[in-house]
Design a protein around this motif. Structure first.
Motif, PDB file in Angstrom:
ATOM      1  N   PRO A 107       0.803  -1.229   0.000  1.00 51.64           N
ATOM      2  CA  PRO A 107       0.000   0.000   0.000  1.00 51.64           C
ATOM      3  C   PRO A 107       0.832   1.274   0.000  1.00 51.64           C
ATOM      4  N   PHE A 153      -5.359  -6.737  -6.499  1.00 50.32           N
ATOM      5  CA  PHE A 153      -5.380  -6.036  -5.216  1.00 50.32           C
ATOM      6  C   PHE A 153      -6.465  -6.604  -4.319  1.00 50.32           C
ATOM      7  N   GLU A 211      -6.778  -2.826  -0.182  1.00 51.65           N
ATOM      8  CA  GLU A 211      -5.763  -2.120  -0.970  1.00 51.65           C
ATOM      9  C   GLU A 211      -6.413  -1.235  -2.032  1.00 51.65           C
TER      10      GLU A 211
END
Length: 402
Positions: free
Chosen positions: A166, A205, A209
């Motif tokens: 992240p 993701f 995220e």
């Protein structure tokens, strides 16, 4: 095609036999479109003849004027013919600039006055945008994303360097914003494959995220366009609050209802799948894969028809640069895929102009022929509401110059 460039000092009255202004269902006949200081000043019926003193008049006999077209998903750094050759060209400044210029000019020649680039690993779309702004290239307005936010090791290595956590995604977005990108592109899933019907590359993701990526982009005032296929991927993208779904193969009717309620844009890019069967490189596909491609396209067309019925904000985008999808040239292909899906011509034109302008952040500037808008127009011979094919042969393209 004749290109007419409108400078800030151009006083021009277009005397058009027909006009589609981006809103109406039919055509207006015999109108005067007055252009002053690089904006449309008035649109009024002929016969009033209240043209300004000293204004140039241009008679467009037998022609229909309409807003310039918009392609909401392209890759200027790819040519649609040879993927590896395109990548090799990125490291040759002279070759890549020539290719960018050709892609932009071909877009313009086919009536495109704005395009949104869906990223490349060298951010060449930013170079193209700068070249348009400085007058180096004639061409459409470029809405740039720079490089895409992808997961390192996943699909999309040619779109961006990839993020690992992240914090690195946040850092990348900050860097893109610093470079002045117009929107953020995020890769949520892999590609549609043709080994089994409905198979899509893995999600890149997690939900958390993706939420953080979209939050970061929105905090910087940048809309998010999401490359995503599969119902699971679209669920993630919608939950994260992306602004547009790009491709969206195998999404569901229930997801379309959510998109309609939220005003989420959908750019279905039918040409990106089916045109690979007609690529200039003549890629060979086994009969089994051809049937899967055809079935995938038919399903996408069915979803487009559902989306239209539900009121989803549909936007035309070709994915130009993908195999068999050529800048400008393949735009009419996409329109005709929609038409064969049962979408009325007027709705397709709105998706190619009014709604596309909004998706690109250009509402109030492009997409309609009305006072205050930029004079980026095309003129075609015939009625595009009756025959979309006339859009493939614009006789004139009008663009404003820096």
């Amino acid at each position: 095609m004749k290109l007419f460039r409108i400078s800030p000092g151009t006083d021009l009255d277009l005397l058009a036999d027909n006009l589609w202004d981006g809103r109406q269902e039919g055509l207006q006949s015999r109108v005067v479109i007055s252009i002053r200081r690089s904006r449309i000043a008035t649109v009024q019926p002929r016969g009033i003849e209240s043209t300004g003193a000293g204004a140039q008049q241009m008679r467009l006999e037998g022609l229909t004027v309409l807003p310039g077209l918009i392609d909401a998903h392209v890759h200027l750094a790819l040519d649609g013919i040879d993927f590896q050759a395109s990548l090799d060209r990125w490291q040759d400044p002279a070759a890549r600039e020539k290719a960018l210029g050709e892609a932009l000019r071909s877009s313009l020649d086919h009536g495109l006055v704005a395009i949104r680039d869906g990223s490349d690993g060298e951010a060449l779309n930013l170079l193209a945008r700068a070249g348009i702004r400085t007058g180096k290239y004639p061409g459409p307005r470029v809405v740039a994303t720079g490089m895409a936010v992808t997961k390192k090791g996943g699909y999309g290595s040619f779109l961006g360097p990839g993020t690992t956590e992240p914090a690195s995604a946040k850092e990348m977005i900050a860097g893109l914003v610093h470079r002045g990108v117009d929107q953020i592109k995020v890769v949520v899933s892999g590609l549609v494959t043709f080994h089994r019907y409905g198979e899509v590359g893995k999600l890149e993701f997690t939900a958390a995220e993706l939420v953080e990526i979209v939050k970061e982009a929105h905090a910087a005032g940048r809309p998010v366009m999401a490359h995503v296929n599969s119902a699971a991927g679209v669920d993630l993208a919608l939950a994260a609050g992306v602004d547009s779904i790009e491709h969206g193969y195998f999404l569901t009717p229930a997801q379309l209802e959510v998109m309609a309620a939220r005003g989420t844009y959908w750019v279905p890019t039918v040409a990106a799948i089916v045109n690979r069967l007609h690529s200039a490189k003549k890629e060979a596909y086994p009969e089994k894969e051809i049937k899967i491609i055809q079935r995938t396209v038919a399903a996408q067309q069915e979803m487009i028809a559902r989306a239209h019925h539900l009121g989803v904000q549909l936007v035309v985008g070709t994915d130009a640069g993908a195999p068999g999808v050529y800048h400008g040239e393949s735009y009419l292909d996409e329109l005709m895929y929609w038409y064969r899906a049962g979408i009325p011509a007027a709705a397709i034109l709105r998706a190619a102009t009014v709604t596309a302008a909004a998706a690109l952040g250009l509402a109030g500037e492009l997409g309609q022929v009305r006072p205050g808008y930029r004079p980026c127009l095309i003129a075609v011979r015939g009625n595009p509401l009756e025959d979309l094919q006339v859009l493939g042969r614009p006789e004139m393209v009008f663009i404003d110059t820096p």
